[in-house]
Design an enzyme around this catalytic site. Structure first.
Site, short mmCIF file in Angstrom:
data_model
loop_
_atom_site.label_atom_id
_atom_site.label_comp_id
_atom_site.label_asym_id
_atom_site.label_seq_id
_atom_site.Cartn_x
_atom_site.Cartn_y
_atom_site.Cartn_z
N ARG A 191 -5.16 -25.99 15.55
CA ARG A 191 -6.11 -24.66 14.94
C ARG A 191 -5.34 -23.40 15.48
O ARG A 191 -4.62 -23.85 15.73
CB ARG A 191 -7.55 -24.76 16.44
CG ARG A 191 -8.11 -25.51 16.67
CD ARG A 191 -9.69 -25.77 15.73
NE ARG A 191 -10.48 -25.99 16.17
CZ ARG A 191 -11.20 -25.95 15.64
NH1 ARG A 191 -12.11 -24.95 15.49
NH2 ARG A 191 -12.78 -27.46 15.70
N LYS A 218 -19.41 -20.36 22.19
CA LYS A 218 -19.61 -21.51 22.45
C LYS A 218 -20.58 -21.86 23.38
O LYS A 218 -21.94 -21.37 23.09
CB LYS A 218 -19.38 -23.05 22.49
CG LYS A 218 -18.84 -23.61 20.72
CD LYS A 218 -19.37 -22.75 19.21
CE LYS A 218 -18.49 -23.41 18.47
NZ LYS A 218 -18.96 -23.76 16.71
N ARG A 243 -13.73 -30.28 21.97
CA ARG A 243 -14.98 -30.16 22.70
C ARG A 243 -15.96 -31.33 23.50
O ARG A 243 -15.37 -32.54 22.84
CB ARG A 243 -16.32 -29.38 21.78
CG ARG A 243 -16.29 -28.09 22.05
CD ARG A 243 -17.30 -27.46 20.58
NE ARG A 243 -17.59 -27.77 19.57
CZ ARG A 243 -17.81 -29.10 19.13
NH1 ARG A 243 -19.19 -29.33 20.38
NH2 ARG A 243 -18.58 -29.42 17.35
N ARG A 245 -22.77 -33.08 5.44
CA ARG A 245 -21.29 -33.73 5.39
C ARG A 245 -21.80 -34.72 4.62
O ARG A 245 -21.90 -35.54 5.69
CB ARG A 245 -20.08 -33.93 6.62
CG ARG A 245 -19.31 -34.59 5.93
CD ARG A 245 -17.87 -34.97 6.66
NE ARG A 245 -17.67 -33.35 6.74
CZ ARG A 245 -15.55 -33.41 6.68
NH1 ARG A 245 -15.28 -33.47 5.72
NH2 ARG A 245 -15.47 -32.02 6.63
N SER A 283 -19.41 -28.58 12.65
CA SER A 283 -18.19 -28.09 12.99
C SER A 283 -16.84 -28.80 12.34
O SER A 283 -17.31 -30.20 11.79
CB SER A 283 -17.84 -28.65 14.56
OG SER A 283 -18.77 -27.83 14.74
N ALA A 284 -15.76 -27.90 10.90
CA ALA A 284 -15.16 -29.10 10.97
C ALA A 284 -15.79 -29.11 9.73
O ALA A 284 -15.55 -30.06 8.96
CB ALA A 284 -14.26 -29.77 11.77
N CYS A 285 -17.08 -27.99 8.61
CA CYS A 285 -17.23 -29.28 7.38
C CYS A 285 -17.13 -27.85 6.71
O CYS A 285 -18.28 -27.91 5.40
CB CYS A 285 -19.15 -28.96 7.69
SG CYS A 285 -19.22 -30.25 8.97
N GLY A 286 -15.73 -27.04 7.19
CA GLY A 286 -15.47 -26.12 5.44
C GLY A 286 -16.79 -24.43 5.36
O GLY A 286 -16.31 -23.90 4.20
N HIS A 310 -25.37 -20.71 14.40
CA HIS A 310 -23.98 -21.36 14.12
C HIS A 310 -23.38 -21.90 12.72
O HIS A 310 -23.67 -22.17 11.81
CB HIS A 310 -23.85 -23.30 14.69
CG HIS A 310 -22.52 -23.86 14.19
ND1 HIS A 310 -21.85 -24.70 14.26
CD2 HIS A 310 -21.72 -22.84 14.80
CE1 HIS A 310 -21.09 -25.49 14.29
NE2 HIS A 310 -20.55 -24.18 14.90
N ASP A 348 -18.57 -17.87 12.22
CA ASP A 348 -18.95 -19.24 12.98
C ASP A 348 -19.95 -19.48 13.54
O ASP A 348 -20.86 -19.92 13.72
CB ASP A 348 -18.39 -19.52 13.52
CG ASP A 348 -18.07 -21.16 14.25
OD1 ASP A 348 -17.94 -22.02 13.86
OD2 ASP A 348 -17.70 -20.62 15.96
N TYR A 386 -9.04 -26.13 26.02
CA TYR A 386 -9.76 -26.28 24.79
C TYR A 386 -10.45 -24.96 24.24
O TYR A 386 -11.88 -24.97 24.85
CB TYR A 386 -10.19 -27.67 24.09
CG TYR A 386 -10.82 -27.98 22.63
CD1 TYR A 386 -9.97 -27.19 21.36
CD2 TYR A 386 -11.77 -27.28 22.51
CE1 TYR A 386 -10.23 -27.17 20.61
CE2 TYR A 386 -12.17 -27.48 20.85
CZ TYR A 386 -11.31 -27.15 19.74
OH TYR A 386 -12.02 -26.81 18.15
N GLY A 387 -10.22 -24.15 23.09
CA GLY A 387 -11.59 -23.51 22.58
C GLY A 387 -12.58 -23.19 22.75
O GLY A 387 -13.78 -22.74 23.72
C1 OXD Z 1 -16.84 -25.88 16.51
C2 OXD Z 1 -16.13 -24.96 16.22
O1 OXD Z 1 -15.76 -26.79 17.45
O2 OXD Z 1 -16.36 -23.40 15.75
O3 OXD Z 1 -17.93 -25.87 15.86
O4 OXD Z 1 -14.65 -24.66 16.77
MN MN Z 2 -18.36 -24.11 14.95
#
Ligand code: OXD
Ligand code: MN
Length: 580
Positions: A365, A207, A70, A396, A249-252, A227, A276, A198-199
């Site tokens: 991903r 998002k 992003r 985190r 994002s990316a925290c599990g 979120h 998510d 990108y997604g």
């Molecule tokens: C993010 C995702 O970036 O879920 O939060 O891809």
């Molecule tokens: Mn996310």
């Protein structure tokens, strides 16, 4: 196919006149359509087929190396009033943003097919679900939207019935970062995105719609777009609780949503509803009910293995699109932490050379339909959603925040959420590992002024006496040697168990200035080898450090301007007083 909806027909026609595609394809969401798009992308080289005997129907997409995450600095929220966007968003006057985007979209689909994707965020027959239409020139986006949303004919029929939908226009453009923008016009329920595949920038249902535009709509309509993962936890006695948890994002989030109970907690079951995004509505009993607007996962590949997330590991063994992972000599996908085989080719298609950095991009991903998850909860499709027992915030943080604490009230919970801080990750471009405030894990996703957002959160306290309890967790505390203090993953269920017991009025807690904490003996630590001193430090509240933290939070609120609610500032003062 076309539509009986005049507004949609007109918009598609106008967009085609602006972008000048060679063809227009209305997506019906069928398997056949998905398969023919995959074939097209294989032919064009947009996809590479992975090992068909070990990873059947799995594909690899390599993105442009400058387009891997992003882009928060290129993401704008454009209501008429700058104050409505808040200092938490980049803002551009809508006229100027429209002019800029029209210029960039002009003729951009020449030589390409324009795909029209009607989609529904949430179960197709849920009153809480909302529809959108994404127009894109990327078959990769269409295939991903097929896995991530309920898209196609059923969604179009709902749009025709309701005559209401969010519009999203996307083009990969020329993929130049100089001509990359993700614009949101909340007052027009419109998204425009160009220059990225990108997604998070291109799958506009995720998002852009389900968080930025939906959060704006939710404020006006009295609900919340967050979120958050949604997870179902069932005790050996068959008692079920649904928890919603917000982490940056990316925290599990995906790992927590798919948690496998530790061997020492037999009989516990965990099922996934979402990993998510959660849309939360008050029901007639004043409970918050959650639906997951998505129907697939766009998860971070690195770190996923049998130990960390067995369900995800199994789920992505077939019918999965991988983006920017490495491949082995056997043509299987590979990422750091996979612990099997070795990479042969890195994410950019080069022979693997350790000196050139990680083999898989740190933000590589997998995209996969949620139903492939062995822990899929059938309630995901319940139009009424599930009642939430607890809301959990987390970040985190290598220091300060204890393993878990419970807010003293809804109002205190809003302060706890508004104060979330976390180290940045590879999910967005920019420096990684820098601690920043990420309120409610919504810093990149709240479609309006944070002050108004917190006021909206606080207003639920006036509307219901039956709200979930609010907690904060931190799985990421580190010791002086840099090692994580808490094992995390499946063992996080031990913390969820205490949270559930608190919600059910069974568990004891000690009161501290920052909230209620378990004593070590209140946590189920059976079978866990962890030194008592480590547990003590995970459950310590250091008053001096917390005083500094509260000062930093006050400074942050000060930067956000005059709309930060007085009630939140009062709550902040109350906590500061107890820390004195
Ligand atoms: C993010 C995702 O970036 O879920 O939060 O891809
Ligand atoms: Mn996310």
């Amino acid at each position: 196919m076309s539509t009986t909806n005049e507004a949609l027909r007109q918009w598609v026609e106008n967009t085609a006149a602006l972008t000048r595609p060679d063809n227009i394809h209305w997506c019906d969401g069928s398997e056949q359509e998905y398969n023919s798009l995959i074939d097209l992308m294989l032919k064009r080289g947009d996809l590479i087929r992975l090992n068909d005997s070990t990873y059947p129907d799995c594909y690899l997409h390599r993105s442009d190396p400058t387009d891997v995450a992003r882009v928060e600095h290129l993401t704008f929220v454009c209501p008429q009033s700058k104050d409505d966007a808040g200092t938490n968003n980049n803002w551009m006057a809508p006229d100027e943003a429209h002019r800029k985007m029209d210029g960039l979209f002009e003729g951009c689909m020449h030589g390409r097919t324009m795909y029209v994707i009607p989609y529904c965020m949430g179960p197709i027959d849920s009153p809480y679900a909302r529809c959108g239409v994404e127009i894109t020139d990327s078959p990769y986006v269409v295939a991903n939207m097929k896995l991530m949303t309920r898209m196609g004919t059923a969604a179009l029929r709902r749009i025709e019935r309701e005559n209401s939908f969010v519009r999203g226009l996307h083009s990969t453009g020329d993929l130049s970062p100089e001509r990359r923008f993700i614009m949101h016009f909340p007052e027009e329920l419109l998204i425009q995105s160009i220059g990225s595949g990108y997604g998070g920038n291109a799958l506009l249902g995720k998002k852009c719609h389900a968080l930025r535009i939906a959060s704006w709509q939710a404020r006006h309509e009295g609900w919340l777009a967050e979120h958050m993962l949604i997870v179902e936890v069932e005790s050996p006695q068959g008692e079920r609780h649904y928890l919603a948890a917000a982490f940056p994002s990316a925290c599990g989030k995906t790992n927590l949503a798919m948690l496998i109970p530790p061997a020492s907690m037999p009989g516990w079951k965990v099922r996934t509803l979402g990993d998510d995004i959660a849309w939360l509505h008050l029901d007639g009993d004043g409970r918050l009910r959650a639906i997951n607007p998505e129907s697939g996962f766009f998860g971070v590949a690195p770190g996923t293995n049998q130990e960390t997330n067995r369900n995800a590991f199994e789920m992505i063994r077939h019918d999965t699109i991988f983006t920017n992972v490495a491949v082995t000599a056997n043509n299987e996908p590979w990422w750091e932490g996979k612990d099997e085989e070795r990479p042969a080719i890195d994410w950019q298609g080069r022979p693997w050379d350790k000196a050139q950095g990680p083999a898989a991009h740190p933000n590589s991903r997998f995209t996969v339909a949620a139903r492939q998850n062995p822990g899929y909860s059938p309630l995901t499709d319940d139009p009424a959603g599930v009642p939430i027992s607890a809301i959990i915030f987390g970040g985190r943080r290598r220091e300060l925040a204890p393993l878990v604490y419970e807010a003293k009230s809804w109002r205190h919970g809003v302060l706890v959420g508004a104060s979330v801080a976390s180290e940045t990750t590879a999910a967005a471009t920019g420096a990684v590992g820098v601690t920043r405030r990420d309120p409610m894990a919504m810093k990149p996703f709240c479609g309006y002024n944070f002050g108004d957002y917190w006021q909206h959160w606080l207003s639920f306290g006036d509307r219901s006496k039956n709200l979930p309890k609010v907690f904060h967790v931190n799985w990421f505390r580190k010791g002086s040697n840099g090692e994580f203090l808490w094992p995390g993953f499946g063992d996080n269920l031990r913390v969820l168990r205490w949270i559930i017991d608190r919600c059910a009025g069974r568990a004891i807690a000690r009161e501290t200035p920052i909230g209620y904490l378990p004593r070590p003996e209140d946590l189920d630590l059976e079978g866990l080898e962890i030194a008592p001193a480590v547990i003590d430090s995970l459950l310590t509240v250091d008053k001096g450090s917390w005083r500094d933290e509260m000062t930093a939070i006050a400074g942050y609120f000060g930067e956000l301007g005059s709309r930060v609610p007085a009630e939140l500032l009062e709550e902040h003062k109350r906590v500061v007083k107890t820390l004195a």
